[in-house]
Write a protein that holds these residues in place. Structure first.
Motif, PDB file in Angstrom:
ATOM      1  N   ASP A   3       0.862  -1.189   0.000  1.00  0.00           N
ATOM      2  CA  ASP A   3       0.000   0.000   0.000  1.00  0.00           C
ATOM      3  C   ASP A   3       0.893   1.232   0.000  1.00  0.00           C
ATOM      4  N   LEU A   4       0.903   1.950  -1.115  1.00  0.00           N
ATOM      5  CA  LEU A   4       1.776   3.114  -1.267  1.00  0.00           C
ATOM      6  C   LEU A   4       1.349   4.291  -0.402  1.00  0.00           C
ATOM      7  N   ASN A   5       0.135   4.204   0.160  1.00  0.00           N
ATOM      8  CA  ASN A   5      -0.329   5.294   1.019  1.00  0.00           C
ATOM      9  C   ASN A   5       0.323   5.269   2.398  1.00  0.00           C
ATOM     10  N   ILE A   6       0.805   4.097   2.809  1.00  0.00           N
ATOM     11  CA  ILE A   6       1.403   3.984   4.144  1.00  0.00           C
ATOM     12  C   ILE A   6       2.622   4.899   4.225  1.00  0.00           C
ATOM     13  N   GLY A   7       2.643   5.735   5.230  1.00  0.00           N
ATOM     14  CA  GLY A   7       3.736   6.676   5.415  1.00  0.00           C
ATOM     15  C   GLY A   7       3.470   8.036   4.815  1.00  0.00           C
ATOM     16  N   ARG A   8       2.412   8.162   3.988  1.00  0.00           N
ATOM     17  CA  ARG A   8       2.087   9.470   3.396  1.00  0.00           C
ATOM     18  C   ARG A   8       1.767  10.493   4.484  1.00  0.00           C
ATOM     19  N   LEU A   9       2.147  11.734   4.216  1.00  0.00           N
ATOM     20  CA  LEU A   9       1.855  12.815   5.144  1.00  0.00           C
ATOM     21  C   LEU A   9       0.757  13.682   4.540  1.00  0.00           C
ATOM     22  N   ILE A  10      -0.359  13.778   5.225  1.00  0.00           N
ATOM     23  CA  ILE A  10      -1.512  14.540   4.755  1.00  0.00           C
ATOM     24  C   ILE A  10      -1.559  15.873   5.488  1.00  0.00           C
ATOM     25  N   ALA A  11      -1.661  16.952   4.709  1.00  0.00           N
ATOM     26  CA  ALA A  11      -1.772  18.313   5.261  1.00  0.00           C
ATOM     27  C   ALA A  11      -0.617  18.650   6.194  1.00  0.00           C
ATOM     28  N   GLN A  12       0.563  18.046   5.902  1.00  0.00           N
ATOM     29  CA  GLN A  12       1.751  18.287   6.718  1.00  0.00           C
ATOM     30  C   GLN A  12       1.503  17.993   8.205  1.00  0.00           C
ATOM     31  N   ARG A  13       0.563  17.086   8.443  1.00  0.00           N
ATOM     32  CA  ARG A  13       0.191  16.851   9.842  1.00  0.00           C
ATOM     33  C   ARG A  13      -0.123  15.387  10.146  1.00  0.00           C
ATOM     34  N   TYR A  14      -0.866  14.708   9.257  1.00  0.00           N
ATOM     35  CA  TYR A  14      -1.360  13.360   9.540  1.00  0.00           C
ATOM     36  C   TYR A  14      -0.563  12.338   8.741  1.00  0.00           C
ATOM     37  N   GLN A  15       0.139  11.452   9.431  1.00  0.00           N
ATOM     38  CA  GLN A  15       0.937  10.429   8.768  1.00  0.00           C
ATOM     39  C   GLN A  15       0.184   9.102   8.780  1.00  0.00           C
ATOM     40  N   LEU A  16      -0.100   8.573   7.575  1.00  0.00           N
ATOM     41  CA  LEU A  16      -0.879   7.344   7.449  1.00  0.00           C
ATOM     42  C   LEU A  16      -0.076   6.146   7.935  1.00  0.00           C
ATOM     43  N   GLN A  17      -0.729   5.297   8.742  1.00  0.00           N
ATOM     44  CA  GLN A  17      -0.053   4.138   9.335  1.00  0.00           C
ATOM     45  C   GLN A  17      -0.508   2.812   8.746  1.00  0.00           C
ATOM     46  N   GLU A  18      -1.818   2.626   8.612  1.00  0.00           N
ATOM     47  CA  GLU A  18      -2.333   1.368   8.056  1.00  0.00           C
ATOM     48  C   GLU A  18      -3.779   1.535   7.611  1.00  0.00           C
TER      49      GLU A  18
END
Length: 507
Positions: A3-18
């Protein structure tokens, strides 16, 4: 697949974990809020893009998101939306509180709901829907909110120290947003099995559409089955089913199911084909649910859905004979000493002991010597009460009584999700008896006396059933919550036990 979304940073605040959930509405990820030191949150990416007609769609999304956020603040039974935005791929998202709970659909599949648990869930669902239907002020205007996709998978059951089990409704406003964004004229978003007739027709909806969906869900919660079945799992099949197939009765699903007639009537009214024949608002439903919860007879077996919550009074008082009351100075030196790790105080706890090389359960009791002597020439009584949900628990009650003195209640709770609780319950089942070791507080070194107590055959049969049930049960709340419910139940049956004890002296 990675899953390429894992580790993405959303709005410079929320880091996707799983990834923790997927569905027609979109995908849900567990994320860490880095601004707040890594606090876990849930982020839902919606199944739409706002690239086309961007300004109009984004304005509508922001309005819906703002409405949902205000709604979550208004009522505890609605999942709270804390933030929202659009990512770099033009996909809108909600940031929600992260709740560690269980989907109501999983709860229904895993076990039968007792009536008391059903009513608690239904009341909380109604409170959430009522808050939404009454509306909230947005930009100076009261906006009623219709969910449009009420179903068990959109309901979360969360352990909570105050509520025991807290019910939260997910995805308010999202169905409307996704549906209005579709460019297809025949586009339908919802869940066919739970949709009202008017929703399948594509008509403008009001609160009575959610009431129909709630009726479908309440029927399923009580029976484990759907009230209406389609000939084919297709839009056309469900269109015919909701318009022309009458809902099945509870008796048709399960002849042994016992549900108060008032509740069955309520569910059937919610399932009326014509919206005008349903309850006109959630307050009508709440009134019935609340009145049923308050009935004193609620916890009695005759009013329970599957007769699996509490036992009846299956024991009878037993006389205490002089032979059974053996003073340690004149009898067995095998009787144990008071444990060094226990306080010198009026307490009750169970622990196995060996007498004549045989393992048996003992109920260790410390009381003032005078309290013990008062009740030695009298009767003893035992009773076991059981609660399978939200946490499997047995209340083991022993009563010592004499004609001239008030009964001495010796309750203890066996947690059937703990190793100790299961082993004690099994040993009580196998031996069919236990000893009451009575220690005088004034001289606690050795037991003052003990009393042999038999367990009635019907109670042993129930113990066997409860042990088996507890192994399959899933705990959905803390043990303390079940203890509280059983304690209330004990207060209800005390008058019946006292009548049984009093009857011994009249015969």
């Amino acid at each position: 697949m990675i899953d390429l979304n894992i580790g993405r940073l959303i709005a410079q605040r929320y880091q996707l974990q799983e990834l923790i959930g997927t569905g027609a509405m979109g995908q849900v990820y567990l994320a860490n809020d880095l601004l707040l030191g890594g606090v876990p949150v849930a982020i839902k990416f919606l199944a739409l893009s706002i690239q086309n007609n961007k300004i109009r769609v984004q304005e509508r999304f922001e309005r819906e998101a703002k409405t949902c956020a205000l709604l979550g603040q208004k009522n505890i039974h609605i999942v709270r939306v804390m933030d929202y935005g659009v990512d770099e791929k033009s996909i809108p998202y909600y940031v929600m509180e992260y709740l560690q709970g269980e989907s109501l659909s999983d709860v229904i599949r895993s076990q039968s709901l007792s009536l008391i648990r059903f009513l608690s869930f239904a009341r909380q669902l109604c409170l959430g829907l009522q808050a939404a239907h009454e509306g909230i002020p947005v930009d100076g205007e009261i906006c009623p909110i219709i969910h449009r996709d009420i179903k068990p998978s959109n309901v979360l059951v969360v352990p909570n120290p105050s509520f025991g089990e807290l019910v939260k409704i997910l995805d308010f406003g999202i169905a409307k947003l996704l549906q209005s964004d579709s460019s297809e004229t025949n586009y339908y978003l919802g869940t066919w099995a739970y949709s009202s007739p008017e929703q399948i027709e594509g008509k403008e909806l009001n609160n009575r559409s959610d009431i129909y969906s709630l009726g479908v869900m309440m029927f399923e919660m009580l029976t484990g089955k759907m009230p209406i079945q389609a000939n084919t799992n297709s839009f056309g099949g469900w269109y015919k089913a909701h318009h022309f197939h009458p809902p099945r009765s509870f008796r048709e699903i399960n002849p042994l199911l016992e549900v108060p007639q008032e509740l069955e009537n309520l569910v059937m009214r919610c399932l009326a084909k014509k919206s005008s024949d349903r309850p006109q608002n959630i307050s009508e439903i709440l009134q019935t649910i609340t009145s049923l919860e308050q009935l004193d007879s609620l916890a009695q077996p005759s009013t329970l859905c599957h007769k699996n919550l509490l036992s009846q009074l299956t024991s009878t008082p037993q006389n205490i004979t002089e032979e059974e009351c053996l003073n340690t100075d004149a009898s067995s030196s095998e009787l144990p000493s008071w444990p060094k790790n226990k306080p010198i105080a009026d307490i009750v706890f169970p622990h196995p002991i060996r007498i004549h090389n045989q393992l048996t359960v003992a109920l260790w009791v410390m009381l003032p010597k005078q309290e013990i002597e008062k009740r030695l020439q009298g009767t003893r009584y035992n009773q076991f009460l059981f609660l399978n949900a939200p946490h499997p628990m047995i209340l083991w009650v022993t009563v010592l009584h004499s004609h001239e003195h008030t009964p001495k209640w010796l309750p203890y709770y066996l947690d059937l999700k703990s190793h100790q609780g299961i082993e004690l319950a099994r040993l009580l089942l196998e031996t069919g008896c236990y000893k009451i070791l009575l220690f005088a507080r004034e001289s606690p070194q050795r037991a003052f006396t003990y009393i042999q107590t038999e367990i009635a055959s019907p109670q042993r049969q129930l113990l066997q059933q409860w042990i088996t049930m507890s192994q399959r049960a899933v705990s959905t709340a803390s043990p303390q919550f079940s203890r509280g419910l059983l304690k209330k139940e004990l207060e209800k049956i005390k008058p019946q036990v006292i009548m049984k004890l009093a009857a011994v002296y009249k015969t």
